[in-house]
Design an enzyme around this catalytic site. Structure first.
Site, PDB file in Angstrom:
ATOM      1  N   GLU A 164     -19.175  14.327 -83.023  1.00 41.15           N
ATOM      2  CA  GLU A 164     -20.127  13.545 -83.827  1.00 41.15           C
ATOM      3  C   GLU A 164     -21.400  14.367 -84.003  1.00 41.15           C
ATOM      4  OE1 GLU A 164     -20.797   9.440 -82.671  1.00 41.15           O
ATOM      5  OE2 GLU A 164     -22.687   9.367 -83.756  1.00 41.15           O
ATOM      6  N   ARG A 166     -26.544   1.435 -76.694  1.00 38.63           N
ATOM      7  CA  ARG A 166     -25.285   0.696 -76.688  1.00 38.63           C
ATOM      8  C   ARG A 166     -24.936   0.216 -75.272  1.00 38.63           C
ATOM      9  NH1 ARG A 166     -21.255  -0.670 -80.343  1.00 38.63           N
ATOM     10  NH2 ARG A 166     -21.932   0.511 -82.144  1.00 38.63           N
ATOM     11  N   GLU A 206     -12.780   2.113 -81.083  1.00 35.89           N
ATOM     12  CA  GLU A 206     -13.304   2.203 -79.728  1.00 35.89           C
ATOM     13  C   GLU A 206     -12.934   1.034 -78.799  1.00 35.89           C
ATOM     14  OE1 GLU A 206     -17.216   2.953 -81.623  1.00 35.89           O
ATOM     15  OE2 GLU A 206     -17.490   4.321 -79.952  1.00 35.89           O
TER      16      GLU A 206
HETATM   17  N1  LUZ Z   1     -22.747   6.753 -83.056  1.00 38.21           N
HETATM   18  C1  LUZ Z   1     -23.985   6.387 -83.416  1.00 38.21           C
HETATM   19  C2  LUZ Z   1     -21.909   5.890 -82.481  1.00 38.21           C
HETATM   20  O1  LUZ Z   1     -24.735   7.207 -83.911  1.00 38.21           O
HETATM   21  N2  LUZ Z   1     -24.362   5.118 -83.249  1.00 38.21           N
HETATM   22  C3  LUZ Z   1     -23.576   4.183 -82.695  1.00 38.21           C
HETATM   23  O2  LUZ Z   1     -23.970   3.028 -82.560  1.00 38.21           O
HETATM   24  C4  LUZ Z   1     -22.293   4.584 -82.286  1.00 38.21           C
HETATM   25  N3  LUZ Z   1     -21.483   3.728 -81.686  1.00 38.21           N
HETATM   26  C5  LUZ Z   1     -20.300   4.137 -81.282  1.00 38.21           C
HETATM   27  C6  LUZ Z   1     -19.920   5.439 -81.483  1.00 38.21           C
HETATM   28  N4  LUZ Z   1     -20.707   6.303 -82.080  1.00 38.21           N
HETATM   29 MO1  MOS Z   2     -17.798   8.058 -81.726  1.00 36.90          MO
HETATM   30  S1  MOS Z   2     -18.094   7.826 -79.757  1.00 36.90           S
HETATM   31  O1  MOS Z   2     -17.528   6.696 -82.490  1.00 36.90           O
HETATM   32  O2  MOS Z   2     -18.142   9.483 -82.354  1.00 36.90           O
END
Ligand code: LUZ
Ligand code: MOS
Length: 757
Positions: free
Chosen positions: A226, A304, A706
């Site tokens: 990510e 979160r 998830e």
């Molecule tokens: N990424 C993010 C995430 O930037 N914000 C989120 O709330 C999130 N939640 C789950 C996985 N990735």
């Molecule tokens: Mo994710 S933990 O939804 O990149």
């Protein structure tokens, strides 16, 4: 519909980063990284490496034309270390050579002189030293201070979890080359193409319009790509910018494990208060997140944790505080669940401990306190279409829990050295990026004049099947065969300003945008059909490749309709934009309505523990899951099975270990054990909860990426119950993973002594 990738995967024809043919003259990058977790760089001697035959250039922070900065949320992370290093494996330089082998050889010739400082590896120590990434945050509901007086039972404790290595099968990598006039195209194994584009532009000091990021698919992401796919793409682009030659970087598995961040370890304290009849009246938790050496996504992950700190329970008085602690580990990052599982582990631990002390079953406490419609979460959102109770009740009835418990009791009486344990694991996961403004997406649709269709969205396929779902959305609206539709690569030039494929929200956000684009084209096609048939557009439908008028099929085929529209100069292209409605959040009050909806479910996990060896095998995971109305049952089941196994892995066997010097010692697959086909549960049963689905979910099919990981939490408590059945003296501890070593200790601590309590 079958997963559109299955054929290519099975035949080995699917394209991953390393399958992209390289251009002539391509050079290869190898990262030189810090050999210690904390220190001041006194001197680096690159001369021998630079003179090594086949080495083109060694890039350092001095070569960066723009900013030496890749921090996404907080600008606190250099691309290349400058005068000091903050974690073991921190990139310092990039060696660019004719081949990977040459670059690796040259790397060994670099001499670095570092003045070592004592690293911090423990988040509690970091907090004590006030080493925080940003100030702590607290979520509150009711008045916890007052509520303690009304509690019959108050139980306190600690619950800790370790990290988790993503272990995507495809390691991190990128391939960049110049197009012309200084523009650069980058193929990146990233969940966040726009993050790569933005960061490359920043580091190179040029506009985003000069950077095109393209993603075919990833061999797994799980959150690890990510944010943390960015650095390698930036390095490759920097090489292109400076050398005007294509540059490719693919990390070796060991380099990837050493240099990248993982799921956040947490150290947490809890205090839970219950009434006489087991209602949870008060709950206090303090979370110490081990963020590592830079923020990365830690602020969002921590948020979160707070959002999911009470899991699927209603607690009228709660106070949850989280600290993001700066340590000398690689910056920890997104990982499926994104801080949610860490928060949920603590409340489940509190309930398990309370049950143990009060000599009741944890499931009695769990069941009594399940969230209901109208209940408030600590962050202010009111539970709606709440299915916590439905999932729980259906699981209890369908899987005949009383009978299973009896069988387990019988089994445990009859067997001295093998014991079974059971745990219920309810889940409640909020769908939407917690950062409201990220909840938007776009799609681009072209209907070609032969009637075939090309669609582009911001969604990145990483094995989760999102491309299949996108094709389904378009095929459904146009009512044509899926093989008339091509899903294009994810590309920042076709679809811009994207949020990463994350937060389980990818199919919802991109699917809704795609739905809008297709619907707009459909409206124009209906008008066209109306003209052809001299009818009102409202009487027209497109169904199964034909125009239908007043509910009856006409002679006009889809292809003929498209031809006619094309000749009449009707636009056959459209961009759709979607922004999740209704959501909002006020950080100053820590209240709002951050999630489009919640996903619920309940798992019953049963384990058999070998009480001589401390090993265990999961008999079954029996699930009732809230799919909404699943738009693709086999894709969604795949997500659940994978999520469960990944969750169990984190809770039981995947043990990330850093030594006191901050060095990762479980740094290879020989020392870091992930679940394999032999360790998956013998049975994973998945039952749908019959529901209408949610309007904010794509085709009412709820997000599934998830949530199922968190069913795996129950693995910890199932093992604990089995250990307790063997050794009543076992004092419950909450420190995941529950490895066979820990199980063995638990089985034999205080054995032979009189049973306590
Ligand atoms: N990424 C993010 C995430 O930037 N914000 C989120 O709330 C999130 N939640 C789950 C996985 N990735
Ligand atoms: Mo994710 S933990 O939804 O990149």
């Amino acid at each position: 519909m079958k997963n559109i990738d299955s054929r290519g995967h099975v035949r080995g024809e699917s394209i991953y980063l390393d399958d992209i043919p390289v251009q002539q003259g391509t050079l290869y990058g190898e990262v030189f990284d810090s050999p210690c977790a904390n220190g001041i760089i006194r001197n680096i001697d690159y001369s021998k490496a630079a003179a090594f035959p086949g080495v083109f250039r060694i890039l350092t922070s001095n070569d960066i034309p723009g900013e030496n900065q890749i921090g996404g949320i907080i600008p606190d992370e250099p691309l290349f270390a400058e005068t000091e290093v903050d974690f073991w494996g921190q990139p310092i330089a990039l060696i660019i050579a004719e081949s990977e082998e040459i670059a690796k050889e040259a790397k060994r010739l670099i001499k670095i002189d570092i003045e070592k400082r004592t690293p911090i590896v423990d988040p509690r120590e970091a907090r004590a030293k006030n080493s925080l990434i940003f100030p702590p945050r607290t979520f509150r509901i009711g008045d916890v201070k007052k509520a303690w007086n009304q509690c019959e039972h108050i139980i306190e404790g600690e619950a800790d979890n370790e990290g988790q290595e993503h272990l995507y099968i495809e390691t991190q990598g990128a391939y960049a080359y110049e197009i012309e006039n200084g523009s650069i195209r980058i193929s990146s194994s990233t969940q966040g193409p726009t993050a790569v584009q933005r960061t490359v532009a920043k580091v190179l000091g040029i506009g985003m319009h000069k950077i095109e990021v393209d993603v075919v698919r990833l061999g797994g992401g799980f959150g690890g790509k990510e944010d943390q796919a960015t650095a390698w793409a930036v390095m490759a682009a920097l090489g292109v910018h400076i050398l005007k030659r294509p540059v490719k970087i693919v990390l070796h598995r060991l380099d990837d494990m050493r240099m990248t961040g993982k799921r956040h370890p947490y150290r947490s304290d809890f205090k839970i208060g219950l009434s006489k009849d087991l209602m949870i009246l008060a709950y206090e938790a303090t979370f110490h997140q081990n963020a590592g050496a830079a923020a990365d996504l830690s602020p969002a992950v921590m948020e979160r944790t707070l959002f999911h700190g009470t899991n699927s329970y209603f607690i009228p008085n709660a106070e949850l505080t989280a600290y993001s602690c700066k340590t000398n580990l690689p910056p920890n990052t997104a990982f499926r669940g994104f801080g949610g599982p860490q928060g949920m582990f603590v409340i489940e631990s509190a309930i398990a401990k309370a049950a143990d002390i009060l000599k009741v079953k944890a499931r009695e406490i769990q069941e009594k306190n399940l969230l209901k419609d109208g209940d408030a979460f600590p962050y202010g959102q009111i539970a709606a279409q709440c299915l916590a109770g439905n999932a729980w009740n259906k699981a209890s009835e369908l899987y005949q829990v009383e009978k299973i418990e009896q069988e387990i009791d019988e089994f445990n009486k009859l067997n001295k050295h093998v014991k079974k344990g059971l745990a219920f694991q309810p889940i409640c996961f909020g769908i939407s990026f917690t950062n409201t403004r990220m909840n938007n997406a776009r799609a681009l649709v072209h209907v070609y004049h032969d009637g075939s269709v090309g669609i582009s969205t911001g969604a990145v396929e990483m094995g989760q099947g999102v491309n299949t779902k996108m094709v389904q959305v378009a095929a459904d609206i146009f009512s044509i065969a899926p093989d008339r539709i091509k899903l294009e690569t994810t590309n920042t030039t076709r679809v811009a300003n994207t949020s990463p494929s994350a937060a389980s929200a990818t199919a919802d956000l991109n699917g809704k945008a795609l739905h809008k684009a297709c619907s707009a084209i459909l409206e124009r096609l209906k008008m066209q059909a109306a003209r052809i048939h001299n009818a009102e557009a409202s009487k027209i439908e497109l169904k199964d490749n034909f125009v239908h008028l007043n509910g009856k099929q006409t002679e006009t085929t889809w292809n003929q309709l498209i031809q006619a529209a094309f000749f009449d100069r009707i636009s056959l292209s459209e961009v759709g934009h979607y922004a999740t409605p209704e959501i909002h959040y006020d950080k100053s009050k820590e209240k709002g309505h951050p999630f489009a909806y919640h996903v619920f479910g309940t798992a019953i996990i049963i384990v058999t523990v070998d009480c001589i060896r401390g090993t265990y095998q999961f008999d079954s995971v029996k699930i009732v899951h809230d799919f909404g109305k699943s738009m693709n049952v086999s894709v969604d089941r795949g997500q659940i099975e994978g999520g469960v196994v990944q969750g169990i892995g984190w809770m039981t066997m995947e043990e990330l270990m850093y030594n006191q010097e901050g060095k990762l010692i479980s740094n290879a697959l020989s020392t870091y054990k992930i679940p394999d086909i032999y360790s998956v549960p013998k049975e994973i049963s998945i039952e749908h909860l019959e529901t209408e689905g949610h309007d904010m979910a794509i085709q009412k099919s709820k997000a599934v990426g998830e949530p199922p990981l968190m069913y795996g939490l129950g693995a910890y408590f199932a093992i604990q119950n089995a250990v307790k059945a063997y050794n009543p003296n076992h004092e419950l501890k909450f420190h995941a993973p529950f490895t066979p070593e820990k199980v063995l200790m638990g089985l034999y601590e205080g054995v032979g002594e009189k049973v306590k309590h």
